[in-house]
Design an enzyme around this catalytic site. Structure first.
Site, PDB file in Angstrom:
ATOM      1  CG  ASP A 188      -1.830   1.133   1.373  1.00  0.00           C
ATOM      2  OD1 ASP A 188      -2.263   1.583  -0.016  1.00  0.00           O
ATOM      3  OD2 ASP A 188      -2.160   1.429   2.547  1.00  0.00           O
ATOM      4  CG  PHE A 189       4.312   1.818  -1.249  1.00  0.00           C
ATOM      5  CD1 PHE A 189       5.243   2.600  -0.307  1.00  0.00           C
ATOM      6  CD2 PHE A 189       4.675   0.420  -1.130  1.00  0.00           C
ATOM      7  CE1 PHE A 189       6.291   1.861   0.312  1.00  0.00           C
ATOM      8  CE2 PHE A 189       5.523  -0.099  -0.486  1.00  0.00           C
ATOM      9  CZ  PHE A 189       6.430   0.592   0.327  1.00  0.00           C
ATOM     10  CD  GLU A 190      -3.041   5.189   0.106  1.00  0.00           C
ATOM     11  OE1 GLU A 190      -3.605   6.377   0.165  1.00  0.00           O
ATOM     12  OE2 GLU A 190      -3.450   4.136   0.893  1.00  0.00           O
ATOM     13  CG  PHE A 191      -0.103  10.585  -1.098  1.00  0.00           C
ATOM     14  CD1 PHE A 191      -0.748  11.502  -1.516  1.00  0.00           C
ATOM     15  CD2 PHE A 191      -0.575   9.802  -0.196  1.00  0.00           C
ATOM     16  CE1 PHE A 191      -2.416  11.822  -1.385  1.00  0.00           C
ATOM     17  CE2 PHE A 191      -1.661   9.950   0.646  1.00  0.00           C
ATOM     18  CZ  PHE A 191      -2.569  10.879  -0.224  1.00  0.00           C
ATOM     19  CB  ILE A 192       4.345   6.934  -5.737  1.00  0.00           C
ATOM     20  CG1 ILE A 192       3.883   5.594  -4.508  1.00  0.00           C
ATOM     21  CG2 ILE A 192       5.763   6.642  -6.405  1.00  0.00           C
ATOM     22  CD1 ILE A 192       3.827   4.399  -5.278  1.00  0.00           C
TER      23      ILE A 192
END
Length: 427
Positions: free
Chosen positions: A213-217
């Site tokens: 869950d990687f957000e705002f990459i």
């Protein structure tokens, strides 16, 4: 399954008599706290039993399940009281089957934090395939930021639910860090130290899969992020684990913005075993009042998603919360309060509101005046909105659903889900 909309003067007892079911069944399936004050416009799930078994002395869930060619878990799903009262009593009546045919089997994921109220967790687990526990971060030294997950893993296993580990760029203070994510993607040594620690933790604790869950990459990290996913997938698959990746709600490949640009649907979908498409937060804390997951917007996202990712890989995000906004809305100033869906009904009952239903967004809402004299508007989810989302899921033949999150009680949701579909379990 029938969804009954409460009218003026109706009571639980009059509605129960109309459909020839017990009032207690209505109370249980709808999570009703105030049984003497229904709300006009309130949606109630009505499940009508087709086969009922009266428990005889000495019988067990196992023997009853064998008698009817069903499973113990299906008995628990049909009789959620068994979660809190697992010991059968002679004369007790159990629903073996409800009227109406169920659809196909779905995979259902629910997200939870370790501090979840245990009674809320137990109520949800019979209807889940996976429990994803939020979550692990990492330091710049490659050490995992731990979370107290052992008890939830053990409880999930009791309900044939697979525990899923979650890794993200959440820092020690609980915020997503684009900078920390970038360091992970760009630094192969750090990346492998983190993956070493992830796999070791999964092995030690009994996880069966990993949610990424990687957000705002940052947009410039897109290729490095995809390379990280490929590395993670290869290492996880070698150890017998699966990998899910979470995707921001896009409607085109060119969608601009920090939340969207690095989430390449086609590329991520090709690498991951499954993806969760986050379809919520149109209505949000600092935004103007509207539905959290309006069906028309959800449809736009999923219509795009299935052009890039095989439907059988996609879990549709479903929100288990609503928002309460004070009015008038002032951009940059107004802040909505996050509330549970059952809590929304309690608020409507307290202030004598009438619940409306917006057909475009397929979402319920109502207004009320607080004791301070300030007007409020509430948007939330109910049986109708959940049914509409599950119908869209079925229309697109998606793998299943992912609930963010299962921290708040929402009995109606589980009743609707159980009436419409069979739930895949981990054996």
């Amino acid at each position: 399954m029938i969804i009954h909309i409460v009218e003026q003067g109706e009571t639980i007892w009059s509605i129960a008599a109309r459909y020839q079911i017990s009032p207690q069944r209505i109370i249980s399936d709808n999570g009703l706290e105030n049984t003497r004050n229904l709300v006009i416009g309130q949606a109630l799930v009505i499940l009508q039993p087709e086969v009922i078994h009266t428990v005889q002395r000495g019988e067990t869930l196992t023997s009853i399940a064998q008698m009817y060619g069903t499973t113990e878990m299906e008995l628990i799903q049909n009789n959620p009281v068994l979660v809190s009262s697992p010991y059968l009593r002679a004369g007790e009546q159990l629903v073996i089957r409800f009227q109406g045919e169920k659809g196909r089997e779905l995979t259902v994921n629910g997200y939870a934090y370790p501090h979840i109220n245990r009674s809320v967790l137990y109520r949800a687990l019979p209807y889940l395939t996976y429990l994803t526990i939020f979550g692990y971060g990492f330091t710049m030294e490659g050490i995992l930021i731990p979370t107290p997950d052992e008890e939830l893993i053990q409880i999930a296993r009791q309900f044939q639910v697979g525990p899923v580990m979650l890794i993200s760029s959440i820092t020690e203070d609980g915020n997503f860090s684009s900078e920390r994510a970038s360091q992970l993607f760009q630094n192969a040594e750090l990346q492998n130290r983190v993956l070493d620690a992830v796999i070791e933790t999964m092995q030690q604790k009994g996880y069966i899969g990993l949610d990424i869950d990687f957000e705002f990459i940052e947009a410039e990290d897109e290729e490095a992020y995809l390379a990280f996913l490929e590395n993670a997938a290869a290492r996880l698959h070698a150890e017998g684990y699966f990998m899910n990746a979470d995707l921001a709600p896009k409607t085109s490949s060119s969608q601009a913005g920090l939340l969207y640009e690095a989430h390449n649907y086609a590329a991520v979908g090709a690498i991951a075993d499954t993806v969760l498409v986050m379809t919520n937060e149109w209505g949000y804390t600092y935004g103007p009042p509207m539905a959290v997951a309006p069906l028309n917007k959800v449809r736009e996202v999923l219509n795009y998603a299935v052009t890039e990712i095989p439907p059988e890989k996609i879990l549709m995000g479903i929100p288990n919360y609503g928002y309460d906004w004070p009015l008038p809305f002032e951009k940059g100033t107004t802040r909505a309060e996050t509330i549970g869906n059952q809590q929304a009904i309690e608020i409507a009952a307290r202030y004598g509101s009438t619940i409306q239903y917006d057909t475009l967004s397929a979402s319920p809402h109502f207004e009320y005046y607080a004791p301070t004299g300030i007007k409020h508007v509430v948007w939330f989810e109910d049986a109708r909105s959940i049914q509409a989302k599950l119908q869209l899921l079925e229309e697109l033949q998606l793998l299943g659903a992912g609930y963010w999150n299962v921290m708040r009680p929402f009995a109606q949701n589980w009743a609707v889900l159980n009436a419409m579909h069979r739930i895949r379990k981990i054996t």
